[in-house]
Design an enzyme around this catalytic site. Sequence first.
Site, short mmCIF file in Angstrom:
data_model
loop_
_atom_site.label_atom_id
_atom_site.label_comp_id
_atom_site.label_asym_id
_atom_site.label_seq_id
_atom_site.Cartn_x
_atom_site.Cartn_y
_atom_site.Cartn_z
N LYS A 118 60.11 -61.41 -34.05
CA LYS A 118 60.29 -62.81 -33.64
C LYS A 118 59.82 -63.69 -34.77
CE LYS A 118 61.71 -64.87 -29.85
NZ LYS A 118 62.65 -64.29 -28.87
P1 NAD Z 1 67.29 -73.79 -25.45
O1 NAD Z 1 66.53 -74.55 -26.48
O2 NAD Z 1 68.77 -73.64 -25.53
O3 NAD Z 1 66.96 -74.38 -23.99
C1 NAD Z 1 65.66 -74.59 -23.52
C2 NAD Z 1 65.78 -75.49 -22.29
O4 NAD Z 1 64.48 -75.63 -21.69
C3 NAD Z 1 66.25 -76.91 -22.62
O5 NAD Z 1 67.07 -77.36 -21.56
C4 NAD Z 1 64.95 -77.70 -22.67
O6 NAD Z 1 65.14 -79.08 -22.41
C5 NAD Z 1 64.19 -77.02 -21.56
N1 NAD Z 1 62.75 -77.20 -21.63
C6 NAD Z 1 61.93 -77.14 -22.71
N2 NAD Z 1 60.66 -77.36 -22.34
C7 NAD Z 1 60.67 -77.54 -21.00
C8 NAD Z 1 59.68 -77.79 -20.02
N3 NAD Z 1 58.40 -77.92 -20.37
N4 NAD Z 1 60.08 -77.90 -18.73
C9 NAD Z 1 61.37 -77.77 -18.38
N5 NAD Z 1 62.36 -77.53 -19.25
C10 NAD Z 1 62.01 -77.42 -20.54
O7 NAD Z 1 66.56 -72.34 -25.41
P2 NAD Z 1 67.14 -71.01 -24.77
O8 NAD Z 1 67.77 -70.21 -25.86
O9 NAD Z 1 67.87 -71.30 -23.51
O10 NAD Z 1 65.77 -70.26 -24.45
C11 NAD Z 1 65.04 -70.49 -23.24
C12 NAD Z 1 64.11 -69.30 -23.01
O11 NAD Z 1 64.88 -68.11 -22.94
C13 NAD Z 1 63.05 -69.05 -24.12
O12 NAD Z 1 61.90 -68.53 -23.51
C14 NAD Z 1 63.72 -67.98 -24.95
O13 NAD Z 1 62.77 -67.20 -25.67
C15 NAD Z 1 64.41 -67.16 -23.88
N6 NAD Z 1 65.53 -66.32 -24.33
C16 NAD Z 1 66.60 -66.84 -24.95
C17 NAD Z 1 67.66 -66.00 -25.33
C18 NAD Z 1 68.91 -66.53 -25.96
O14 NAD Z 1 69.85 -65.72 -26.16
N7 NAD Z 1 69.03 -67.79 -26.26
C19 NAD Z 1 67.57 -64.63 -25.09
C20 NAD Z 1 66.46 -64.13 -24.44
C21 NAD Z 1 65.43 -64.98 -24.06
#
Ligand code: NAD
Length: 428
Positions: A118
């Site tokens: 990461k």
């Molecule tokens: P992203 O940046 O596309 O979306 C994050 C979302 O969460 C946004 O809508 C943001 O406004 C919201 N957010 C941020 N802080 C917040 C809070 N305090 N309260 C409520 N909403 C909040 O990110 P993503 O890629 O969707 O990732 C989200 C989670 O999923 C992370 O933990 C990431 O590690 C995990 N993840 C992502 C992927 C991927 O393929 N993108 C894969 C596995 C895990």
Amino acid sequence: MASTPEALAQAQLEWDTPLYRMAVAQFDQAVSFADIPDGIAERLRFPERALMVSVPVRMDDGRRVVFPGYRVQHSSVLGPTKGGIRYDHDVTLGECAALAMWMTWKCSLLRLPYGGAKGGVRCDPRSLSSAELERLTRRYTSELLPVIGPQEDIPAPDMATNEQTMAWMMDTYSMQRGYAVPEIVTGKPISIGGSVFRHEATGVGVVMVVARACDRLGWRLEEQRCVVQGFGNVGGIAALELHEHGARVVAVSDVSGGLNAEGGLDVPALQAYAREHGSLEGNEAGSRLTNEELLELDCDILVLAAREDQITAENAPRLRARMIAEGANGPTSLEADAILNARGVPVLPDILTNAGGVTVSYFEWVQDLGRLFWTRDEIRAKLAEKLSDAFDRVWDLAEDRGTSLRTAALVAGIRDVSEALEARGIFP
Ligand code: NAD
């Protein structure tokens, strides 16, 4: 190779953050069921390698700002390391170490030939222009050159990074080699070797796992009332997929707050709004509520798809969801886990529930290496097969051993890495 307790405590200090402590505590809980040698467990408690960099960026107004950046590789026992890059104000070495460790268990659980990594840059991505983000990404990628590579460590998107970020990373790396190297990152645009279905894979995968859990519990997905926290790549697509399965999405939120409508939200319209305005801010499709209130809404399925540390000992007793699905990494604290377990609320753990992303990233890497591309239907079917297989192993193990689904998922992941480490031995 046993360390003294003092040496161990000292080594842990280097990584020490609440998230790393949580990852190690989860590991220790699972190890007691995994039956692996002490020496192997000790090796796996720490990342193999970490790089800290300082990333100087020329800002649009002429200032120069230096941002701290990191990349942590937890285990290369099963293959190259793999993991996302996040841009966030909370990125630290310890946070990356925790997330890298979870990636190792996730890849192993899904039987992907990878270990976990990461990385990220500590910054406020919402305050940076597109040109600043491009310069930051290109310089950060250059700083990582000594440790990344298609057979060494393959980055992917995570919080606040996306297809465009991956395109800049791929281009920066390729410029150093003198030819296109699409297999250096996954989650890139299809036009430069990205895979169809990668963009949707994590969110759709969350719903595949939820659907499987509903089957096992005898629930009909289309009768469930769902709440989704986070409306980005994972949450936005999970909400859409739930909506398309006929489930009622009664509330969603992002960093600007939440929206609640008992009759169900029009998720495609909210997607269009968020695309146009950058967030859900100002939308009035339902009554507005805070993220804290959203988590405590009465619902059947709560999907956590924003960030870590959302369900804690403080709010867990007040949660009214009948099932929790972790789309985000590390959203439930250890104490909250114990409370939910005691209350009989199933928590579908992150390393299983959000594994759709890394699984299709693996398909993307394989396609890039072979220069041969599959169709959307082929990829969707391969993803469903991988997730179902992992889900069944986790569910059956949890029933057999009387553990939580999280412990079962960790045990399944840790056991395979441990077996490989034992077979390879410690060099020299
Ligand atoms: P992203 O940046 O596309 O979306 C994050 C979302 O969460 C946004 O809508 C943001 O406004 C919201 N957010 C941020 N802080 C917040 C809070 N305090 N309260 C409520 N909403 C909040 O990110 P993503 O890629 O969707 O990732 C989200 C989670 O999923 C992370 O933990 C990431 O590690 C995990 N993840 C992502 C992927 C991927 O393929 N993108 C894969 C596995 C895990």
